[in-house]
Design a protein around this motif. Structure first.
Motif, PDB file in Angstrom:
ATOM      1  N   SER A  49       0.844  -1.193   0.000  1.00  0.00           N
ATOM      2  CA  SER A  49       0.000   0.000   0.000  1.00  0.00           C
ATOM      3  C   SER A  49       0.882   1.247   0.000  1.00  0.00           C
ATOM      4  O   SER A  49       2.103   1.165   0.083  1.00  0.00           O
ATOM      5  N   GLY A  50       0.233   2.397  -0.084  1.00  0.00           N
ATOM      6  CA  GLY A  50       0.975   3.654  -0.072  1.00  0.00           C
ATOM      7  C   GLY A  50       1.377   4.091  -1.472  1.00  0.00           C
ATOM      8  O   GLY A  50       1.228   3.351  -2.443  1.00  0.00           O
ATOM      9  N   PRO A  51       1.882   5.300  -1.608  1.00  0.00           N
ATOM     10  CA  PRO A  51       2.291   5.818  -2.920  1.00  0.00           C
ATOM     11  C   PRO A  51       3.356   4.936  -3.567  1.00  0.00           C
ATOM     12  O   PRO A  51       4.374   4.645  -2.954  1.00  0.00           O
ATOM     13  N   PHE A  52       3.088   4.528  -4.789  1.00  0.00           N
ATOM     14  CA  PHE A  52       3.986   3.652  -5.540  1.00  0.00           C
ATOM     15  C   PHE A  52       4.414   2.459  -4.682  1.00  0.00           C
ATOM     16  O   PHE A  52       5.590   2.098  -4.619  1.00  0.00           O
ATOM     17  N   PRO A 110      -5.102  -0.926  -5.103  1.00  0.00           N
ATOM     18  CA  PRO A 110      -5.070   0.066  -6.196  1.00  0.00           C
ATOM     19  C   PRO A 110      -3.737   0.784  -6.243  1.00  0.00           C
ATOM     20  O   PRO A 110      -2.957   0.751  -5.290  1.00  0.00           O
ATOM     21  N   ILE A 111      -3.473   1.434  -7.349  1.00  0.00           N
ATOM     22  CA  ILE A 111      -2.238   2.198  -7.467  1.00  0.00           C
ATOM     23  C   ILE A 111      -2.431   3.576  -6.826  1.00  0.00           C
ATOM     24  O   ILE A 111      -3.445   4.239  -7.030  1.00  0.00           O
ATOM     25  N   HIS A 112      -1.464   3.962  -6.010  1.00  0.00           N
ATOM     26  CA  HIS A 112      -1.475   5.264  -5.356  1.00  0.00           C
ATOM     27  C   HIS A 112      -0.199   6.014  -5.737  1.00  0.00           C
ATOM     28  O   HIS A 112       0.884   5.424  -5.783  1.00  0.00           O
ATOM     29  N   ILE A 113      -0.353   7.297  -6.017  1.00  0.00           N
ATOM     30  CA  ILE A 113       0.814   8.102  -6.415  1.00  0.00           C
ATOM     31  C   ILE A 113       1.062   9.255  -5.446  1.00  0.00           C
ATOM     32  O   ILE A 113       1.907  10.107  -5.708  1.00  0.00           O
ATOM     33  N   GLY A 114       0.317   9.284  -4.337  1.00  0.00           N
ATOM     34  CA  GLY A 114       0.532  10.329  -3.348  1.00  0.00           C
ATOM     35  C   GLY A 114      -0.264  11.587  -3.573  1.00  0.00           C
ATOM     36  O   GLY A 114      -0.135  12.540  -2.813  1.00  0.00           O
ATOM     37  N   VAL A 115      -1.103  11.618  -4.614  1.00  0.00           N
ATOM     38  CA  VAL A 115      -1.995  12.758  -4.879  1.00  0.00           C
ATOM     39  C   VAL A 115      -3.382  12.377  -4.360  1.00  0.00           C
ATOM     40  O   VAL A 115      -3.975  11.410  -4.833  1.00  0.00           O
ATOM     41  N   SER A 116      -3.887  13.140  -3.383  1.00  0.00           N
ATOM     42  CA  SER A 116      -5.105  12.740  -2.663  1.00  0.00           C
ATOM     43  C   SER A 116      -6.302  12.530  -3.584  1.00  0.00           C
ATOM     44  O   SER A 116      -7.029  11.543  -3.460  1.00  0.00           O
ATOM     45  N   GLY A 117      -6.522  13.422  -4.540  1.00  0.00           N
ATOM     46  CA  GLY A 117      -7.668  13.283  -5.429  1.00  0.00           C
ATOM     47  C   GLY A 117      -7.578  12.029  -6.287  1.00  0.00           C
ATOM     48  O   GLY A 117      -8.542  11.263  -6.404  1.00  0.00           O
ATOM     49  N   PHE A 118      -6.414  11.811  -6.869  1.00  0.00           N
ATOM     50  CA  PHE A 118      -6.216  10.628  -7.708  1.00  0.00           C
ATOM     51  C   PHE A 118      -6.340   9.351  -6.885  1.00  0.00           C
ATOM     52  O   PHE A 118      -7.011   8.394  -7.295  1.00  0.00           O
ATOM     53  N   ASP A 119      -5.717   9.319  -5.710  1.00  0.00           N
ATOM     54  CA  ASP A 119      -5.755   8.119  -4.868  1.00  0.00           C
ATOM     55  C   ASP A 119      -7.176   7.825  -4.405  1.00  0.00           C
ATOM     56  O   ASP A 119      -7.576   6.646  -4.308  1.00  0.00           O
ATOM     57  N   THR A 120      -7.971   8.856  -4.134  1.00  0.00           N
ATOM     58  CA  THR A 120      -9.358   8.654  -3.713  1.00  0.00           C
ATOM     59  C   THR A 120     -10.179   8.014  -4.820  1.00  0.00           C
ATOM     60  O   THR A 120     -10.982   7.109  -4.580  1.00  0.00           O
ATOM     61  N   VAL A 121      -9.985   8.476  -6.039  1.00  0.00           N
ATOM     62  CA  VAL A 121     -10.699   7.885  -7.184  1.00  0.00           C
ATOM     63  C   VAL A 121     -10.292   6.435  -7.373  1.00  0.00           C
ATOM     64  O   VAL A 121     -11.135   5.565  -7.632  1.00  0.00           O
ATOM     65  N   TYR A 159      14.946   0.679  -0.086  1.00  0.00           N
ATOM     66  CA  TYR A 159      13.653   0.466  -0.734  1.00  0.00           C
ATOM     67  C   TYR A 159      12.677   1.555  -0.306  1.00  0.00           C
ATOM     68  O   TYR A 159      12.872   2.262   0.676  1.00  0.00           O
ATOM     69  N   ILE A 160      11.595   1.689  -1.095  1.00  0.00           N
ATOM     70  CA  ILE A 160      10.558   2.693  -0.799  1.00  0.00           C
ATOM     71  C   ILE A 160       9.686   2.183   0.329  1.00  0.00           C
ATOM     72  O   ILE A 160       9.132   1.095   0.264  1.00  0.00           O
ATOM     73  N   ARG A 161       9.517   2.967   1.385  1.00  0.00           N
ATOM     74  CA  ARG A 161       8.724   2.533   2.528  1.00  0.00           C
ATOM     75  C   ARG A 161       7.275   2.908   2.346  1.00  0.00           C
ATOM     76  O   ARG A 161       6.963   3.943   1.838  1.00  0.00           O
TER      77      ARG A 161
END
Length: 362
Positions: free
Chosen positions: A201-204, A285-296, A360-362
């Motif tokens: 989970s989380g951005p990328f 789902p894919i998350h990129i750290g942008v709240s609007g995009f991640d919510t959709v 690695y990305i946390r």
């Protein structure tokens, strides 16, 4: 994301508290319903995959594929199943009848057992043990025994040669598959399927993003080795109809052959499903750290994410099959033992260094 474990808890409460059933009867009914659910999903996916391959194959060969039975030929697979169910099941003279009969069931058991670990959504995995990755590799290995017994029990020299090819190929490529899964376990810190998904989970957060180059290498090796493990082209040496007349299942008819046919297609989906689960976030789902995009993205059900990712990988596997010619047995073994397995070992060490250094990305 909706948690399907709430539904299972509610159903268990219904059986025990509302209907007043005892523990034994409740567990028995739940096991029967789960078994029916697994087999139904297994059969429906097989129908979709068979139809998909025929259309994709036709597209690659500038054809239309099945078109006559139903609109766009959608009922062609059902007609084939009906025809196969009506065919006589015969026994080969001087064959080992016990091995001949049990082989298709071993292949199907391995396929269905591995399929049961697919995490369709949060809380929607049928089997989810704390050593899930280990069990996936163990159960899938039963298929090797089934293929070997099918060839040996058929009393056919071509089937025996094919069984030897299939066993050598599958045992060899299982090493790279396991090393790729261990690489993912090193990064996520768990062997539980649900834990691997939730760690992405989380951005990328998907593993191919988290683990940088080692994760990408492990993903690519897993796709190649999984294709070989499923006996799919260009690694379909076990079937090789040009020289072995169909391979280890040459002497099978009716649903005896149907079980092998069914397992081959579902093994392709299982490989895609495991790759999706371990490297592409599963139902996450894919998350990129942008709240609007991640919510959709969160509004899309997890099961949709999982199916789209898995079928995307199935499309790639079909693309590979219908684009490359069949390899020789020496080329297949050379690819594994001289290139993929050493690369997997080096990649595992590299991933261990990445995790130890915290790169690695946390």
């Amino acid at each position: 994301m909706f948690d399907f474990s709430i539904v299972t808890s509610w159903f268990d409460s219904l059986l025990r508290n509302v209907l007043g059933l005892g523990d034994f009867m409740s567990i028995l009914i739940e096991c029967v319903l789960v078994g029916v659910l697994i087999l139904t999903a297994y059969a429906l996916l097989a129908i979709v995959l068979i139809f998909m391959e025929r259309k994709v194959c036709a597209w690659f060969q500038c054809r239309l594929g099945p078109m006559r039975v139903g609109p766009w030929g959608v009922f062609q697979v059902f007609a084939d199943v009906l025809k196969m169910l009506q065919k006589e099941i015969f026994f080969v003279d001087k064959a080992d009848k016990f091995l001949y009969l049990v082989a298709p069931f071993l292949v199907l058991i391995a396929s269905v057992g591995t399929f049961s670990f697919m995490p369709w959504n949060k809380g929607a995995g049928i089997l989810d043990f704390n050593v899930g990755v280990f069990l996936i590799t163990a159960i899938s290995s039963i298929g090797v025994v089934g293929i070997f017994l099918a060839g040996w029990g058929s009393n056919n020299k071509y089937s025996v040669v094919s069984a030897m090819r299939g066993a050598v190929q599958m045992i060899s490529y299982e090493i790279s598959l396991c090393l790729c899964l261990i690489t993912a376990v090193v990064l996520t810190g768990t062997m539980q399927v649900s834990g691997i998904v939730e760690s992405q989970s989380g951005p990328f957060g998907w593993l191919v993003f988290q683990g940088h180059l080692p994760a990408i290498i492990a993903f690519l090796i897993f796709i190649v080795a999984g294709n070989a493990e499923a006996n799919r082209g260009p690694f379909d040496l076990a079937e090789a109809e040009s020289e072995l007349t169909a391979g280890y299942h040459t002497e099978y008819s009716g649903m005896g052959f149907g079980f092998f046919y069914l397992a081959e297609y579902l093994n392709m989906f299982v490989i895609a499903g495991i790759a999706t689960t371990v490297f592409l976030g599963g139902w996450m789902p894919i998350h990129i750290g942008v709240s609007g995009f991640d919510t959709v993205m969160d509004l899309i059900p997890g099961i949709v994410w999982f199916i789209v990712k898995a079928f995307g990988l199935v499309w790639i596997l079909l693309w590979i099959r219908w684009s490359f010619p069949r390899l020789r047995i020496d080329q297949i073994l050379k690819l594994e033992w001289k290139y993929l397995m050493p690369l997997s070992l080096i990649n595992l060490v590299l991933m261990t260094v990445v995790v130890a250094m915290g790169w690695y990305i946390r």
